[in-house]
Motif scaffolding. Structure first.
Motif, PDB file in Angstrom:
ATOM      1  N   ALA A 129       0.814  -1.234   0.048  1.00  0.00           N
ATOM      2  CA  ALA A 129      -0.114   0.027  -0.134  1.00  0.00           C
ATOM      3  C   ALA A 129       0.690   1.496  -0.110  1.00  0.00           C
ATOM      4  O   ALA A 129       0.509   2.206  -0.509  1.00  0.00           O
ATOM      5  CB  ALA A 129      -0.775   0.097   1.236  1.00  0.00           C
ATOM      6  N   LEU A 389      -2.864   3.620   4.677  1.00  0.00           N
ATOM      7  CA  LEU A 389      -3.055   3.062   3.304  1.00  0.00           C
ATOM      8  C   LEU A 389      -3.347   1.587   3.350  1.00  0.00           C
ATOM      9  O   LEU A 389      -3.025   0.832   4.200  1.00  0.00           O
ATOM     10  CB  LEU A 389      -1.724   3.147   2.719  1.00  0.00           C
ATOM     11  CG  LEU A 389      -1.236   5.036   2.911  1.00  0.00           C
ATOM     12  CD1 LEU A 389       0.279   4.843   2.062  1.00  0.00           C
ATOM     13  CD2 LEU A 389      -2.108   5.763   2.349  1.00  0.00           C
ATOM     14  N   PHE A 391      -4.153  -1.474   0.283  1.00  0.00           N
ATOM     15  CA  PHE A 391      -4.170  -1.966  -0.966  1.00  0.00           C
ATOM     16  C   PHE A 391      -5.053  -3.368  -0.843  1.00  0.00           C
ATOM     17  O   PHE A 391      -4.407  -4.231  -0.154  1.00  0.00           O
ATOM     18  CB  PHE A 391      -2.825  -1.930  -1.579  1.00  0.00           C
ATOM     19  CG  PHE A 391      -2.790  -2.475  -2.832  1.00  0.00           C
ATOM     20  CD1 PHE A 391      -3.159  -1.752  -4.171  1.00  0.00           C
ATOM     21  CD2 PHE A 391      -2.331  -4.029  -3.283  1.00  0.00           C
ATOM     22  CE1 PHE A 391      -3.270  -2.443  -5.307  1.00  0.00           C
ATOM     23  CE2 PHE A 391      -2.296  -4.289  -4.360  1.00  0.00           C
ATOM     24  CZ  PHE A 391      -2.807  -3.820  -5.493  1.00  0.00           C
ATOM     25  N   ASP A 422      -8.285  -4.307  -8.248  1.00  0.00           N
ATOM     26  CA  ASP A 422      -7.349  -3.596  -7.353  1.00  0.00           C
ATOM     27  C   ASP A 422      -7.940  -2.683  -6.640  1.00  0.00           C
ATOM     28  O   ASP A 422      -8.590  -1.716  -7.068  1.00  0.00           O
ATOM     29  CB  ASP A 422      -6.264  -2.999  -8.051  1.00  0.00           C
ATOM     30  CG  ASP A 422      -5.259  -3.961  -8.723  1.00  0.00           C
ATOM     31  OD1 ASP A 422      -5.149  -5.270  -8.347  1.00  0.00           O
ATOM     32  OD2 ASP A 422      -4.762  -3.861 -10.023  1.00  0.00           O
ATOM     33  N   TYR A 424      -7.813   0.609  -3.521  1.00  0.00           N
ATOM     34  CA  TYR A 424      -6.951   1.435  -2.564  1.00  0.00           C
ATOM     35  C   TYR A 424      -7.815   2.260  -1.707  1.00  0.00           C
ATOM     36  O   TYR A 424      -8.582   2.916  -2.220  1.00  0.00           O
ATOM     37  CB  TYR A 424      -6.256   2.131  -3.705  1.00  0.00           C
ATOM     38  CG  TYR A 424      -5.057   2.707  -2.754  1.00  0.00           C
ATOM     39  CD1 TYR A 424      -3.802   2.074  -2.418  1.00  0.00           C
ATOM     40  CD2 TYR A 424      -4.691   4.091  -2.851  1.00  0.00           C
ATOM     41  CE1 TYR A 424      -2.594   2.665  -1.678  1.00  0.00           C
ATOM     42  CE2 TYR A 424      -3.720   4.649  -2.163  1.00  0.00           C
ATOM     43  CZ  TYR A 424      -2.680   4.009  -1.682  1.00  0.00           C
ATOM     44  OH  TYR A 424      -1.509   4.441  -0.963  1.00  0.00           O
ATOM     45  N   GLN A 539      -2.298   2.923  -6.533  1.00  0.00           N
ATOM     46  CA  GLN A 539      -1.544   3.879  -5.789  1.00  0.00           C
ATOM     47  C   GLN A 539      -0.993   5.115  -6.359  1.00  0.00           C
ATOM     48  O   GLN A 539      -1.263   6.091  -5.727  1.00  0.00           O
ATOM     49  CB  GLN A 539      -0.542   3.077  -5.170  1.00  0.00           C
ATOM     50  CG  GLN A 539      -0.537   1.792  -4.318  1.00  0.00           C
ATOM     51  CD  GLN A 539      -0.731   0.733  -5.218  1.00  0.00           C
ATOM     52  OE1 GLN A 539      -0.928   0.451  -6.585  1.00  0.00           O
ATOM     53  NE2 GLN A 539       0.030  -0.445  -4.818  1.00  0.00           N
ATOM     54  N   TYR A 543      -3.055   8.102  -4.706  1.00  0.00           N
ATOM     55  CA  TYR A 543      -2.313   8.479  -3.663  1.00  0.00           C
ATOM     56  C   TYR A 543      -2.376  10.372  -3.316  1.00  0.00           C
ATOM     57  O   TYR A 543      -2.135  10.682  -4.704  1.00  0.00           O
ATOM     58  CB  TYR A 543      -0.950   8.173  -3.472  1.00  0.00           C
ATOM     59  CG  TYR A 543      -0.290   8.451  -2.287  1.00  0.00           C
ATOM     60  CD1 TYR A 543      -0.189   7.733  -0.912  1.00  0.00           C
ATOM     61  CD2 TYR A 543       0.809   9.448  -2.145  1.00  0.00           C
ATOM     62  CE1 TYR A 543       0.548   8.032   0.108  1.00  0.00           C
ATOM     63  CE2 TYR A 543       1.411   9.884  -1.175  1.00  0.00           C
ATOM     64  CZ  TYR A 543       1.288   9.363  -0.015  1.00  0.00           C
ATOM     65  OH  TYR A 543       2.046   9.614   1.052  1.00  0.00           O
TER      66      TYR A 543
END
Length: 818
Positions: A129, A389, A391, A422, A424, A539, A543
């Motif tokens: 992550a 964070l 993931f 995926d 996040y 990410q 992010y």
């Protein structure tokens, strides 16, 4: 080595040749049982989907590193053990780099951490992550947490040094690392203790592995605990960076923590299989790991607006306490089909969570915020949860492989499909970790006693705010076909084609064709040309963070702007697209009658539209840029962009020679890697930002020279009766950097010596003592080129540490099998 560029279509033709012996780095351990040794070294699951394909028949260079070789390095972390075993693998050490101090960047063939694909038991593993956003190797990438897998659970590691996106999908530009878990019967208990020559960095490791086998299947479980103490190689501060760093008596004092972070690790892993019938097997594997880390930021001295002297009269060093939790589970069914075909259906789930906590800190705006009744509040928490964070990845695979008769030869064919999601998340921290005062109202004037404006958020690592919170997913699917065919008994052709589609970043077709030709039984040639790609990570898309960074020698609030954020569009930053690559490799293999074996593999990898994290950009870029910064309360901003085209060329040489010495067997191995990366072009993706600013000379230099261009291992392994002696010389080539100071500086290459001696007291009990970096070698001192940081305690530098700054380390290990 040629620097000529080349262009490939979606399908690429390759020449590839098998070698007469296994292409391993250290594959000649004499004390391994002959039968299991042959199985470990020869049968590979990487690079070919033909069942039973051996390393000697592989069309690509594959390193095979056994569990014993990993353990004999003396390293207790898988990433460090691989760095000491495979010359094309790098595991850079970092310090004062936030979460990167705990999850270090792992790279292959000089590329980024997210440009290598990691598999476990042949199945795609989830990434970390954490995004590397500080001035470290792999800046802007989110790779794999290699150390989330305990060495105790590993049977062997296969490293495919070849572009393989057409075979395995996105990320496999530099190659593929496959970690095979233990499945054997019996058990082992191991314990290792060690520390640095300086007396810090104590390591205590206990590992337990136990496996059972029956006619119905097998189960193998692993428990491991490791506690690693911090190291500190900061020198006494002769100068100050933030406030007054002097001691009350005026003598220089150490103010920084430069070295390894504290790390406490707990692992529980398993590998299993159960026969549902004579032709069908149910299998499952996975594990959990939990890691608590402790590192530090910059010292805040007396007299600075960031220091509340009623709380910290002599200044303070903010602490960052991190929690890295990792879970994975794979469940699948495989079996036989008519006409000797096989099928395999699996679901793999993985989750990586990285939490940030600050301590020994303060929120200055919280403390000096005006109180409604007059005066100031005069209080602030000194610790906080800064956010987390997360993931997540779920992958479904359906694969078929078998043979088709074509004339007098068989066509080996594999086809399959993959669906992946995926996810996040950015979960915000406590209000005190990110807020400007209790109300987070920028119109409220909060000043320190010096008259300077008070900074928002807790110091060291300001938390993630609710405005930065993310919970997003991305779906993708892919289909592939992979084939191999012997044109003659000495000439193998192979090819693969793969189509993948992402609901963000679009679709891609990549291809690879291979051939291997055995000139005679002792001499072969091989090569590969292929196309590849890497989709932007979720990410990199989602992010965002505001951190206190050093820009032009000054601490400023730097915003990492999420690529999907409308603010990025204000700065002219486009949505991320996939990276594309074209690669070529050519190799030869020679076996001599004396037993001396040699392999040489040249490669070139061209990557267009590499995703990088830009330089921290300030108002000096231009008036319009500065206005947007001011509107968003930022002193600087950085972005993820497709801004760079690169070319990487390299040469891997591996040689081995078995002989006898002093009535014992001696295996000599030389493994060398030569690599060079050139930034061919920097592309501005914004009308507001010139290309030479969005990715400036400092960032270019890190890509080109931040990792060693030369890396080598020369080793000798001697066994006689119950004794075993392993001596290795590891060379790390020169590296360069200029972050923080703007002054380009080179740290010269160094040789490190490792020595260990093992003795079998019984067939079941082995004791080994050893020293890594036997002669206590350190990087060059930074000197005046690093001023003012070298004057403040950064004795050996900061930006790039291929082998760290710990110096010598000695250890003792006990292993009992049953």
């Amino acid at each position: 080595m040629s620097r000529a560029s080349f262009k490939l279509g979606y399908l690429a033709l390759s020449l590839s040749a098998a070698f007469a012996v296994p292409n391993t780095v250290l594959a000649q351990q004499a004390d391994v049982n002959a039968e299991s040794d042959e199985s470990m070294e020869r049968i590979v699951t990487l690079g070919s989907r033909v069942n039973g394909r051996t390393a000697t028949e592989s069309a690509s260079p594959i390193d095979i590193i056994s569990a014993e070789q990993l353990v004999n390095t003396g390293a207790t972390e898988l990433g460090k053990a691989l760095q000491m075993s495979a010359p094309s693998f790098n595991f850079s050490s970092t310090t004062i780099s936030d979460g990167s101090d705990i999850i270090r960047p792992a790279t292959l063939r000089g590329l980024n951490p997210d440009q290598v694909l990691v598999l476990v038991n042949g199945k795609r593993r989830h990434q970390q992550a954490l995004v590397n956003v500080q001035e470290t190797i792999g800046k802007g990438s989110a790779g794999y947490d290699i150390n989330a897998i305990p060495i105790t659970a590993v049977e062997r590691v296969e490293i495919l040094r070849d572009g393989a996106a057409a075979q395995y999908g996105s990320d496999a530009i530099a190659g593929v690392i496959n970690i095979t878990l233990k499945s054997s019967d019996g058990g082992s208990i191991s314990a290792e203790v060690g520390q640095t020559y300086e007396g810090d960095g104590e390591v205590n490791t206990v590992g337990f592995n136990y496996g059972v086998e029956s006619d119905n299947g097998f189960f193998n479980g692993t428990l491991e605990y490791r506690d690693r103490g911090m190291t500190n190689r900061a020198s006494p501060a002769e100068a100050s960076l933030i406030g007054d760093w002097s001691s009350p008596d005026g003598e220089p004092v150490v103010r920084l923590h430069i070295g390894d972070a504290d790390s406490e690790n707990i692992y529980a892993w398993f590998n299993s299989g159960y026969n549902l019938g004579s032709t069908t097997e149910l299998y499952a594997f996975g594990g959990i790991s939990s890691r608590d880390g402790g590192s530090s930021g910059f010292f805040r001295g007396r007299g600075h607006p960031r220091t509340i002297e009623t709380i910290y009269p002599d200044g303070f060093l903010p602490k960052l306490e991190t929690e890295a939790d990792d879970q994975s589970l794979a469940v699948g069914i495989r079996g036989d089909l008519p006409n000797a075909w096989l099928w395999d259906a699996s679901v793999v789930y993985g989750k990586n969570e990285f939490g940030f906590n600050s301590s020994n800190s303060a929120n200055v705006s919280w403390y000096y915020e005006p109180h409604p009744d007059g005066g100031i509040y005069g209080e602030t928490p000194t610790e906080a949860f800064d956010g987390e964070l997360v993931f997540e990845q779920t992958t479904f695979n359906l694969d078929f492989n078998g043979t088709i008769d074509i004339g007098n030869e068989l066509l080996y064919l594999a086809v399959g499909a993959e669906m992946r999601q995926d996810g996040y998340e950015i979960n915000p921290g406590d209000p005190v970790s990110w807020a400007y005062g209790r109300t987070n109202d920028p119109s409220v004037e909060i000043t320190t006693p010096s008259g300077a404006g008070a900074e928002a958020g807790i110091q060291g690592f300001p938390g993630f705010s609710p405005s930065q919170a993310v919970d997003a997913t991305r779906d993708s699917y892919g289909v592939y076909a992979d084939a191999e065919y012997y044109v003659t008994p000495d000439f193998l052709l192979a090819g693969a084609v793969r189509y993948e589609d992402y609901d963000i970043a679009g679709d891609n077709i990549s291809g690879k064709l291979s051939a291997r030709y055995d000139i005679d039984s002792d001499f072969s040639v091989r090569g590969t040309v292929a196309t590849g790609f890497r989709a932007p990570g979720v990410q990199q898309i989602y992010y965002s963070q505001v951190l206190t960074n050093i820009v032009d020698g000054t601490l400023v609030e730097t915003g990492t702007i999420a690529n999907e954020d409308e603010v990025a569009r204000q700065f002219g930053i486009n949505e991320l697209e996939e990276e594309t690559s074209e690669s070529l490799s050519l190799g030869l293999i020679k076996r001599f009658d004396s037993g001396f074996d040699l392999t040489m593999d040249f490669y070139q990898i061209n990557i267009d539209d590499r995703i990088v994290l830009s330089e921290s950009l300030t108002a000096s870029v231009g008036a319009e840029f500065g206005e947007i910064l001011e509107d968003n309360n930022l002193g600087a901003a950085q972005f993820f962009t497709n801004s760079v085209d690169t070319k990487t060329t390299g040469l891997d040489i591996i040689a081995s020679y078995p002989t006898e010495l002093l009535d014992g067997s001696l295996n000599l191995t030389a493994a060398m890697s030569f690599m060079n990366t050139d930034v061919e072009q920097v592309n501005s993706v914004s009308s507001l930002i010139p290309g030479d600013q969005i990715f400036n000379d400092t960032q270019v230099l890190r890509l080109e020279e931040g990792q060693p261009s030369e890396k080598a291992t020369l080793s000798g392994d001697w066994t006689r009766d119950a004794w075993n002696v392993n001596l290795a010389f590891n060379y790390f080539g020169a590296v360069e950097g200029q972050a923080f100071t703007g002054v380009r500086h080179e740290w010269s290459g160094k040789w490190l010596t490792d020595l260990s001696v093992g003795y079998d007291f019984t067939d079941n009990l082995n004791v080994r003592i050893g020293a890594n970096n036997l002669f206590d070698t350190y990087p060059d001192e930074w000197g005046s080129a690093g001023s003012p940081f070298s004057d403040a305690g950064f004795k050996y530098g900061w930006e790039t540490f291929p082998f760290g700054v710990n110096g010598g380390y000695y250890y003792a290990r006990l292993n009992y099998t049953f």
